[in-house]
Write a protein that holds these residues in place. Structure first.
Motif, PDB file in Angstrom:
ATOM      1  N   PRO A 194     -23.527  18.396 -18.783  1.00  0.00           N
ATOM      2  CA  PRO A 194     -23.498  18.134 -20.235  1.00  0.00           C
ATOM      3  C   PRO A 194     -23.690  16.660 -20.563  1.00  0.00           C
ATOM      4  O   PRO A 194     -23.621  15.776 -19.703  1.00  0.00           O
ATOM      5  N   HIS A 195     -23.896  16.422 -21.841  1.00  0.00           N
ATOM      6  CA  HIS A 195     -24.199  15.071 -22.292  1.00  0.00           C
ATOM      7  C   HIS A 195     -23.017  14.127 -22.086  1.00  0.00           C
ATOM      8  O   HIS A 195     -23.195  12.976 -21.653  1.00  0.00           O
ATOM      9  N   HIS A 196     -21.800  14.597 -22.398  1.00  0.00           N
ATOM     10  CA  HIS A 196     -20.631  13.717 -22.255  1.00  0.00           C
ATOM     11  C   HIS A 196     -20.362  13.396 -20.783  1.00  0.00           C
ATOM     12  O   HIS A 196     -19.957  12.277 -20.440  1.00  0.00           O
ATOM     13  N   ALA A 197     -20.594  14.363 -19.889  1.00  0.00           N
ATOM     14  CA  ALA A 197     -20.396  14.103 -18.463  1.00  0.00           C
ATOM     15  C   ALA A 197     -21.439  13.106 -17.940  1.00  0.00           C
ATOM     16  O   ALA A 197     -21.126  12.231 -17.128  1.00  0.00           O
ATOM     17  N   PHE A 198     -22.663  13.224 -18.425  1.00  0.00           N
ATOM     18  CA  PHE A 198     -23.699  12.284 -18.002  1.00  0.00           C
ATOM     19  C   PHE A 198     -23.392  10.871 -18.474  1.00  0.00           C
ATOM     20  O   PHE A 198     -23.549   9.899 -17.722  1.00  0.00           O
ATOM     21  N   ASN A 199     -22.923  10.745 -19.718  1.00  0.00           N
ATOM     22  CA  ASN A 199     -22.617   9.414 -20.253  1.00  0.00           C
ATOM     23  C   ASN A 199     -21.442   8.773 -19.518  1.00  0.00           C
ATOM     24  O   ASN A 199     -21.438   7.562 -19.269  1.00  0.00           O
ATOM     25  N   SER A 200     -20.422   9.570 -19.194  1.00  0.00           N
ATOM     26  CA  SER A 200     -19.270   9.011 -18.469  1.00  0.00           C
ATOM     27  C   SER A 200     -19.675   8.532 -17.074  1.00  0.00           C
ATOM     28  O   SER A 200     -19.272   7.446 -16.629  1.00  0.00           O
ATOM     29  N   ARG A 201     -20.501   9.305 -16.383  1.00  0.00           N
ATOM     30  CA  ARG A 201     -20.969   8.886 -15.061  1.00  0.00           C
ATOM     31  C   ARG A 201     -21.877   7.661 -15.153  1.00  0.00           C
ATOM     32  O   ARG A 201     -21.820   6.758 -14.303  1.00  0.00           O
ATOM     33  N   LYS A 202     -22.731   7.632 -16.171  1.00  0.00           N
ATOM     34  CA  LYS A 202     -23.602   6.467 -16.349  1.00  0.00           C
ATOM     35  C   LYS A 202     -22.788   5.203 -16.592  1.00  0.00           C
ATOM     36  O   LYS A 202     -23.063   4.141 -16.003  1.00  0.00           O
ATOM     37  N   GLN A 203     -21.774   5.307 -17.444  1.00  0.00           N
ATOM     38  CA  GLN A 203     -20.956   4.128 -17.731  1.00  0.00           C
ATOM     39  C   GLN A 203     -20.182   3.669 -16.503  1.00  0.00           C
ATOM     40  O   GLN A 203     -20.097   2.471 -16.209  1.00  0.00           O
ATOM     41  N   TYR A 204     -19.633   4.632 -15.762  1.00  0.00           N
ATOM     42  CA  TYR A 204     -18.842   4.274 -14.579  1.00  0.00           C
ATOM     43  C   TYR A 204     -19.710   3.622 -13.508  1.00  0.00           C
ATOM     44  O   TYR A 204     -19.346   2.587 -12.929  1.00  0.00           O
ATOM     45  N   LEU A 205     -20.885   4.203 -13.230  1.00  0.00           N
ATOM     46  CA  LEU A 205     -21.741   3.657 -12.187  1.00  0.00           C
ATOM     47  C   LEU A 205     -22.310   2.298 -12.576  1.00  0.00           C
ATOM     48  O   LEU A 205     -22.421   1.398 -11.722  1.00  0.00           O
ATOM     49  N   SER A 206     -22.660   2.128 -13.832  1.00  0.00           N
ATOM     50  CA  SER A 206     -23.189   0.829 -14.254  1.00  0.00           C
ATOM     51  C   SER A 206     -22.147  -0.271 -14.116  1.00  0.00           C
ATOM     52  O   SER A 206     -22.462  -1.383 -13.670  1.00  0.00           O
ATOM     53  N   GLN A 207     -20.898   0.039 -14.471  1.00  0.00           N
ATOM     54  CA  GLN A 207     -19.840  -0.961 -14.301  1.00  0.00           C
ATOM     55  C   GLN A 207     -19.558  -1.234 -12.824  1.00  0.00           C
ATOM     56  O   GLN A 207     -19.334  -2.384 -12.430  1.00  0.00           O
ATOM     57  N   ALA A 208     -19.579  -0.178 -11.999  1.00  0.00           N
ATOM     58  CA  ALA A 208     -19.334  -0.373 -10.567  1.00  0.00           C
ATOM     59  C   ALA A 208     -20.447  -1.181  -9.917  1.00  0.00           C
ATOM     60  O   ALA A 208     -20.198  -2.045  -9.066  1.00  0.00           O
ATOM     61  N   TYR A 209     -21.699  -0.927 -10.308  1.00  0.00           N
ATOM     62  CA  TYR A 209     -22.803  -1.699  -9.766  1.00  0.00           C
ATOM     63  C   TYR A 209     -22.730  -3.161 -10.201  1.00  0.00           C
ATOM     64  O   TYR A 209     -23.064  -4.064  -9.431  1.00  0.00           O
ATOM     65  N   GLU A 210     -22.294  -3.382 -11.428  1.00  0.00           N
ATOM     66  CA  GLU A 210     -22.210  -4.751 -11.935  1.00  0.00           C
ATOM     67  C   GLU A 210     -21.099  -5.538 -11.239  1.00  0.00           C
ATOM     68  O   GLU A 210     -21.276  -6.706 -10.874  1.00  0.00           O
ATOM     69  N   LYS A 211     -19.947  -4.898 -11.019  1.00  0.00           N
ATOM     70  CA  LYS A 211     -18.817  -5.586 -10.398  1.00  0.00           C
ATOM     71  C   LYS A 211     -18.916  -5.651  -8.879  1.00  0.00           C
ATOM     72  O   LYS A 211     -18.183  -6.417  -8.256  1.00  0.00           O
ATOM     73  N   GLY A 212     -19.794  -4.841  -8.277  1.00  0.00           N
ATOM     74  CA  GLY A 212     -19.884  -4.819  -6.819  1.00  0.00           C
ATOM     75  C   GLY A 212     -18.743  -4.074  -6.169  1.00  0.00           C
ATOM     76  O   GLY A 212     -18.246  -4.484  -5.105  1.00  0.00           O
ATOM     77  N   THR A 213     -18.310  -2.970  -6.788  1.00  0.00           N
ATOM     78  CA  THR A 213     -17.167  -2.216  -6.271  1.00  0.00           C
ATOM     79  C   THR A 213     -17.465  -1.598  -4.925  1.00  0.00           C
ATOM     80  O   THR A 213     -16.590  -1.524  -4.058  1.00  0.00           O
ATOM     81  N   TYR A 214     -18.696  -1.152  -4.721  1.00  0.00           N
ATOM     82  CA  TYR A 214     -19.043  -0.427  -3.500  1.00  0.00           C
ATOM     83  C   TYR A 214     -19.639  -1.328  -2.420  1.00  0.00           C
ATOM     84  O   TYR A 214     -20.114  -0.813  -1.402  1.00  0.00           O
ATOM     85  N   LEU A 215     -19.640  -2.621  -2.604  1.00  0.00           N
ATOM     86  CA  LEU A 215     -20.194  -3.507  -1.590  1.00  0.00           C
ATOM     87  C   LEU A 215     -19.316  -3.534  -0.347  1.00  0.00           C
ATOM     88  O   LEU A 215     -18.083  -3.458  -0.437  1.00  0.00           O
TER      89      LEU A 215
END
Length: 305
Positions: free
Chosen positions: A71-92
């Motif tokens: 669904p749209h809300h699930a896609f938006n939540s995942r998009k927001q979470y991954l974009s923040q994680a990529y920006e902060k370097g959480t998975y490095l």
């Protein structure tokens, strides 16, 4: 050209040159596989942080490819979470080093020193061992063929070829008028070197070290220049994460299950979009209530009496 087509090879060349070269190549490949396994040992399991680093990048790619199935809300939540994680370097794997590189404006993409990283040092040593195991047998076999079978014509290919293949198939034989389908002994060695991969896979399995290593062959003098790999240059996952963040943010979302009921009914002929869009016609008669039904039943029973 007519005389070259009628050339007949001595059967002794087949028995003492063609078949021995192929058998020696197979035996050397099997021996190289076992020596490589002894030198490198069992492959070590990758670190958990390294696996998480690579899988996090794959997670964004999967969201972009299959995001329309949620669904749209699930896609938006995942998009927001991954974009923040990529920006902060959480998975490095090493976020502290990435922060230090970002703070230093000199050269943020400088590769780490392999001498100080045990994992990179071990990888370089394994690569050097594989190159040594690949180079030494090939040099010995080439010297053996050049010493004993130089200038031999060993086989004729059963299909025609263009003249451009002459230099590849007739190495060590300087003849201008010979047909291109004739193969020299040195060229037969190269054909076996690059063509016995299926035989090694059948004997030793798919993950074998008997086949030719392109990285090792690139370092050999005079052979396949530019094919050698440059060890000690890992991927910059910080840069990859930032690029994947941009790709995730600009990815549109259209849920595949929107109006799925109407689409299914339309597909199987049970629903008409034109009828459903028009408002329902107002009924002139009201539907009877329960009291009206009871009164009607009492009247019917009284008449029967």
């Amino acid at each position: 050209m007519g005389d070259s087509q009628q050339m007949i090879l001595d059967p002794a060349i087949r028995d003492w040159v063609l078949i021995p070269i192929m058998i020696v190549m197979v035996l050397v490949g099997v021996l190289r596989h076992h020596i490589t396994m002894l030198l490198t040992g069992t492959p070590k399991k990758p670190l958990l942080k390294a696996i998480r680093e690579s899988k996090a990048l794959l997670r964004g790619m999967r969201l972009r490819s299959f995001g329309n199935y949620i669904p749209h809300h699930a896609f938006n939540s995942r998009k927001q979470y991954l974009s923040q994680a990529y920006e902060k370097g959480t998975y490095l794997k090493n976020p502290d080093a990435a922060k230090d590189n970002n703070n230093n404006n000199a050269n943020p993409l400088t590769a780490p020193n392999p001498m100080t990283d045990p994992e990179m040092m071990e990888g370089m040593m394994d690569g050097m061992k594989k190159q040594l195991v690949n180079m030494v047998p090939q040099m010995l076999i080439m010297g053996w063929i050049n010493f004993f079978f130089q200038g031999f014509i060993v086989i004729k290919l059963p299909f025609p070829l263009t003249p451009r293949f002459k230099s590849m198939l007739q190495s060590g034989v300087d003849t201008r008028d010979m047909d291109v389908t004739w193969v020299s002994s040195l060229s037969w060695y190269f054909l076996n070197l690059f063509g016995l991969g299926s035989v090694f896979a059948l004997i030793l399995g798919d993950s074998n070290a008997a086949g030719v290593d392109m990285a090792a062959m690139g370092s050999m003098p005079g052979m396949m220049p530019g094919m050698g790999a440059q060890p000690g240059q890992p991927q910059d996952f910080k840069k990859l994460f930032l690029a994947e963040k941009e790709n995730v943010l600009i990815t549109p979302h259209v849920w595949d299950l929107d109006d799925v009921e109407e689409r299914l009914l339309t597909k199987y002929g049970k629903f008409s979009p034109t009828k459903s869009s028009s408002p329902p016609a107002s009924k002139s008669k009201k539907e009877p209530t329960i009291k009206d039904k009871i009164k009607a039943a009492q009247k019917i029973s009284g008449k029967r009496r």
